[in-house]
Design a protein around this motif. Sequence first.
Motif, PDB file in Angstrom:
ATOM      1  N   HIS A  63       0.661  -1.113  -0.043  1.00 33.36           N
ATOM      2  CA  HIS A  63       0.069  -0.016   0.142  1.00 33.36           C
ATOM      3  C   HIS A  63       0.963   1.267   0.149  1.00 33.36           C
ATOM      4  CE1 HIS A  63      -2.949   3.043   1.112  1.00 33.36           C
ATOM      5  NE2 HIS A  63      -3.888   2.017   1.187  1.00 33.36           N
ATOM      6  N   PRO A  64       0.821   2.141  -0.980  1.00 34.63           N
ATOM      7  CA  PRO A  64       1.784   3.170  -1.248  1.00 34.63           C
ATOM      8  C   PRO A  64       1.396   4.366  -0.157  1.00 34.63           C
ATOM      9  CG  PRO A  64      -0.151   3.413  -2.873  1.00 34.63           C
ATOM     10  CD  PRO A  64      -0.058   2.085  -1.874  1.00 34.63           C
ATOM     11  N   GLY A  65       0.200   4.263   0.724  1.00 36.13           N
ATOM     12  CA  GLY A  65      -0.078   5.219   1.851  1.00 36.13           C
ATOM     13  C   GLY A  65       0.292   4.833   3.172  1.00 36.13           C
ATOM     14  N   LYS A  66       1.158   3.828   3.125  1.00 35.74           N
ATOM     15  CA  LYS A  66       1.631   3.402   4.589  1.00 35.74           C
ATOM     16  C   LYS A  66       2.949   3.048   4.642  1.00 35.74           C
ATOM     17  CE  LYS A  66      -2.964   0.930   5.110  1.00 35.74           C
ATOM     18  NZ  LYS A  66      -3.736  -0.497   5.678  1.00 35.74           N
ATOM     19  N   ASP A  67       3.527   2.922   5.931  1.00 35.89           N
ATOM     20  CA  ASP A  67       4.827   2.412   6.079  1.00 35.89           C
ATOM     21  C   ASP A  67       4.870   1.014   6.079  1.00 35.89           C
ATOM     22  OD1 ASP A  67       5.994   4.871   6.535  1.00 35.89           O
ATOM     23  OD2 ASP A  67       5.885   5.163   8.760  1.00 35.89           O
ATOM     24  N   ILE A  68       5.656   0.357   5.716  1.00 39.54           N
ATOM     25  CA  ILE A  68       5.553  -1.272   5.452  1.00 39.54           C
ATOM     26  C   ILE A  68       6.759  -1.802   6.013  1.00 39.54           C
ATOM     27  CG2 ILE A  68       5.467  -3.255   3.747  1.00 39.54           C
ATOM     28  CD1 ILE A  68       2.978  -1.503   3.601  1.00 39.54           C
ATOM     29  N   ALA A  69       6.506  -2.849   6.839  1.00 42.42           N
ATOM     30  CA  ALA A  69       7.494  -3.600   7.677  1.00 42.42           C
ATOM     31  C   ALA A  69       7.915  -4.650   6.677  1.00 42.42           C
ATOM     32  CB  ALA A  69       6.973  -4.083   9.088  1.00 42.42           C
ATOM     33  N   LEU A  70       9.273  -4.855   6.718  1.00 41.94           N
ATOM     34  CA  LEU A  70       9.870  -5.720   5.550  1.00 41.94           C
ATOM     35  C   LEU A  70      10.583  -6.993   6.509  1.00 41.94           C
ATOM     36  CD1 LEU A  70      11.534  -3.535   3.037  1.00 41.94           C
ATOM     37  CD2 LEU A  70       9.013  -4.204   3.118  1.00 41.94           C
ATOM     38  N   PHE A  71      10.279  -8.377   6.217  1.00 44.83           N
ATOM     39  CA  PHE A  71      10.949  -9.398   6.878  1.00 44.83           C
ATOM     40  C   PHE A  71      11.659 -10.328   5.408  1.00 44.83           C
ATOM     41  CE2 PHE A  71       7.933  -7.765   9.734  1.00 44.83           C
ATOM     42  CZ  PHE A  71       8.754  -8.085  10.999  1.00 44.83           C
ATOM     43  N   GLY A  72      12.441 -11.026   6.017  1.00 44.17           N
ATOM     44  CA  GLY A  72      12.929 -11.896   4.943  1.00 44.17           C
ATOM     45  C   GLY A  72      14.368 -12.271   4.908  1.00 44.17           C
ATOM     46  N   LEU A  73      15.105 -12.426   4.053  1.00 47.11           N
ATOM     47  CA  LEU A  73      16.583 -13.087   3.849  1.00 47.11           C
ATOM     48  C   LEU A  73      17.340 -12.194   2.804  1.00 47.11           C
ATOM     49  CD1 LEU A  73      15.623 -16.697   3.590  1.00 47.11           C
ATOM     50  CD2 LEU A  73      16.352 -15.705   5.751  1.00 47.11           C
ATOM     51  N   ARG A  74      18.516 -12.033   3.269  1.00 45.62           N
ATOM     52  CA  ARG A  74      19.629 -11.394   2.366  1.00 45.62           C
ATOM     53  C   ARG A  74      20.830 -12.372   2.693  1.00 45.62           C
ATOM     54  NH1 ARG A  74      15.251  -9.643   0.870  1.00 45.62           N
ATOM     55  NH2 ARG A  74      14.897  -7.276   0.009  1.00 45.62           N
ATOM     56  N   SER A  75      21.304 -12.800   1.430  1.00 42.17           N
ATOM     57  CA  SER A  75      22.550 -13.583   1.621  1.00 42.17           C
ATOM     58  C   SER A  75      22.024 -14.896   2.532  1.00 42.17           C
ATOM     59  CB  SER A  75      23.793 -13.100   1.894  1.00 42.17           C
ATOM     60  OG  SER A  75      23.960 -12.020   0.939  1.00 42.17           O
ATOM     61  N   GLY A  76      20.812 -15.318   2.528  1.00 46.05           N
ATOM     62  CA  GLY A  76      20.506 -16.512   3.407  1.00 46.05           C
ATOM     63  C   GLY A  76      20.537 -16.041   4.909  1.00 46.05           C
ATOM     64  N   GLN A  77      20.410 -14.690   5.353  1.00 46.43           N
ATOM     65  CA  GLN A  77      20.700 -14.629   6.750  1.00 46.43           C
ATOM     66  C   GLN A  77      19.188 -13.809   6.994  1.00 46.43           C
ATOM     67  OE1 GLN A  77      22.904 -15.756   8.925  1.00 46.43           O
ATOM     68  NE2 GLN A  77      23.447 -16.734   7.006  1.00 46.43           N
ATOM     69  N   ALA A  78      18.673 -13.689   8.433  1.00 45.89           N
ATOM     70  CA  ALA A  78      17.425 -12.915   8.648  1.00 45.89           C
ATOM     71  C   ALA A  78      17.703 -11.468   8.481  1.00 45.89           C
ATOM     72  CB  ALA A  78      17.205 -13.202   9.974  1.00 45.89           C
ATOM     73  N   TRP A  79      16.840 -10.946   7.798  1.00 48.57           N
ATOM     74  CA  TRP A  79      16.861  -9.455   7.655  1.00 48.57           C
ATOM     75  C   TRP A  79      15.341  -8.974   7.760  1.00 48.57           C
ATOM     76  CZ3 TRP A  79      13.970  -7.498   3.259  1.00 48.57           C
ATOM     77  CH2 TRP A  79      14.000  -6.223   2.964  1.00 48.57           C
ATOM     78  N   THR A  80      15.605  -7.575   8.302  1.00 51.65           N
ATOM     79  CA  THR A  80      14.577  -6.574   8.500  1.00 51.65           C
ATOM     80  C   THR A  80      14.774  -5.254   7.919  1.00 51.65           C
ATOM     81  OG1 THR A  80      14.884  -6.059  10.685  1.00 51.65           O
ATOM     82  CG2 THR A  80      13.464  -8.073  10.360  1.00 51.65           C
ATOM     83  N   ALA A  81      13.662  -4.685   7.481  1.00 50.63           N
ATOM     84  CA  ALA A  81      13.676  -3.285   7.185  1.00 50.63           C
ATOM     85  C   ALA A  81      12.396  -2.730   7.238  1.00 50.63           C
ATOM     86  CB  ALA A  81      14.389  -3.166   5.846  1.00 50.63           C
ATOM     87  N   GLN A  82      12.271  -1.412   6.873  1.00 52.46           N
ATOM     88  CA  GLN A  82      11.159  -0.434   6.796  1.00 52.46           C
ATOM     89  C   GLN A  82      11.019   0.255   5.583  1.00 52.46           C
ATOM     90  OE1 GLN A  82       9.272  -0.894   9.565  1.00 52.46           O
ATOM     91  NE2 GLN A  82       7.466   0.489   9.086  1.00 52.46           N
ATOM     92  N   ALA A  83      10.022   0.254   4.863  1.00 53.88           N
ATOM     93  CA  ALA A  83       9.836   1.088   3.604  1.00 53.88           C
ATOM     94  C   ALA A  83       8.766   2.275   3.851  1.00 53.88           C
ATOM     95  CB  ALA A  83       9.197   0.190   2.502  1.00 53.88           C
ATOM     96  N   PRO A  84       9.311   3.406   3.727  1.00 54.16           N
ATOM     97  CA  PRO A  84       8.245   4.604   4.198  1.00 54.16           C
ATOM     98  C   PRO A  84       7.221   4.654   3.115  1.00 54.16           C
ATOM     99  CG  PRO A  84      10.237   5.177   3.072  1.00 54.16           C
ATOM    100  CD  PRO A  84      10.477   3.816   3.346  1.00 54.16           C
ATOM    101  N   GLU A  85       6.037   5.441   3.615  1.00 52.20           N
ATOM    102  CA  GLU A  85       4.946   5.524   2.847  1.00 52.20           C
ATOM    103  C   GLU A  85       5.461   6.238   1.480  1.00 52.20           C
ATOM    104  OE1 GLU A  85       3.035   9.793   4.331  1.00 52.20           O
ATOM    105  OE2 GLU A  85       2.306   7.745   5.457  1.00 52.20           O
ATOM    106  N   ARG A  86       4.768   6.144   0.227  1.00 52.39           N
ATOM    107  CA  ARG A  86       4.915   6.730  -1.004  1.00 52.39           C
ATOM    108  C   ARG A  86       4.191   8.037  -1.216  1.00 52.39           C
ATOM    109  NH1 ARG A  86       8.496   3.610  -4.436  1.00 52.39           N
ATOM    110  NH2 ARG A  86       7.507   4.451  -6.250  1.00 52.39           N
TER     111      ARG A  86
END
Length: 323
Positions: free
Chosen positions: A233-256
């Motif tokens: 949703h472009p009107g919301k901050d989005i919590a990101l979870f997953g993997l990068r290089s096989g390791q646990a990863w989290t980040a945040q995507a700001p609203e657009r």
Amino acid sequence: MSLAPYIHAMGRGPGRARSLTRDEARDAMGQILRGEAAPEAVGALLMLMRYRGESAAEIAGFAEAIRETLPDWTGPAPALDWPSYAAGRSRGLPWFLLSARLVAMAGEPVLLHGWNSHQSPVASVRDALAGAGIAVAQDMQDAAALLERDKIAYLPLENFAPRALDLLRLREVLGLRSAINTVLRVLNPGGAGGSVQGVFHPPYRELQSDACALLGLEAMTVIKGGGGEFERHPGKDIALFGLRSGQAWTAQAPERLDVTRRLADAAPDPADLGRLWSGEIDDPFATEIVLGTAELALDTAGIAQPGARAADLWVRRHRARAA
């Protein structure tokens, strides 16, 4: 062998019950797929798992057993696996299909797979494929050929794993989702190096990420997306979870966009995907859905400056060969 020992292990009661190990889950699913388990036992196993909560090891074991039954993938592995199994009851058009097409334009082959045409009360993913310019594969061999030709394809679940579809449709009998919904999201039938996944319920973000780590995936992004799909949703901050290089990863995507509205449209028309792609209609909100989702997918695929790349691809999309 039967499912009884596994049902016993999960259903012994407070303080004594336990989750299945990965090997146990693989064996249990293998029995189910071979038709060696009684229907009552299958239902009991899935509902106990539902009641207890699925573990990453159980999901990984189930996925491995299903993979063993799949036809061989006959071409280069896709760059990005994009499962689509959400019910879609709270969403409008599947704009994320255009995001997937932008990723394909970037030269990163995308394999979409799923089964949800029956569920959406509005417009199903399959209704919108033609407008999005995405071909439907008849089997895994056809999907590999389409990826060679178009860099993108949609592979229906019934065309590559019909027994898994039977298990998924037990929801119609049991009245509840089961672990199969999660398993199909991490299945990755084409052996892609990266995957983008959506969830409706936030706790499943970590579960799917952990299962993908066990399955050896290098890159993966999972979000609470529109109707449970990988669509931001472009009107919301989005919590990101997953993997990068096989390791646990989290980040945040700001609203657009500074906007408050739902993804669902009042009267969506699946043909609008084609109209937005061609420029026949101008819908800033839908465009931001497409670009924001594509940015996350391109990042998962390892593309540098994914936001700028998505915007450039969108500007140049009319030069792309019609699918």
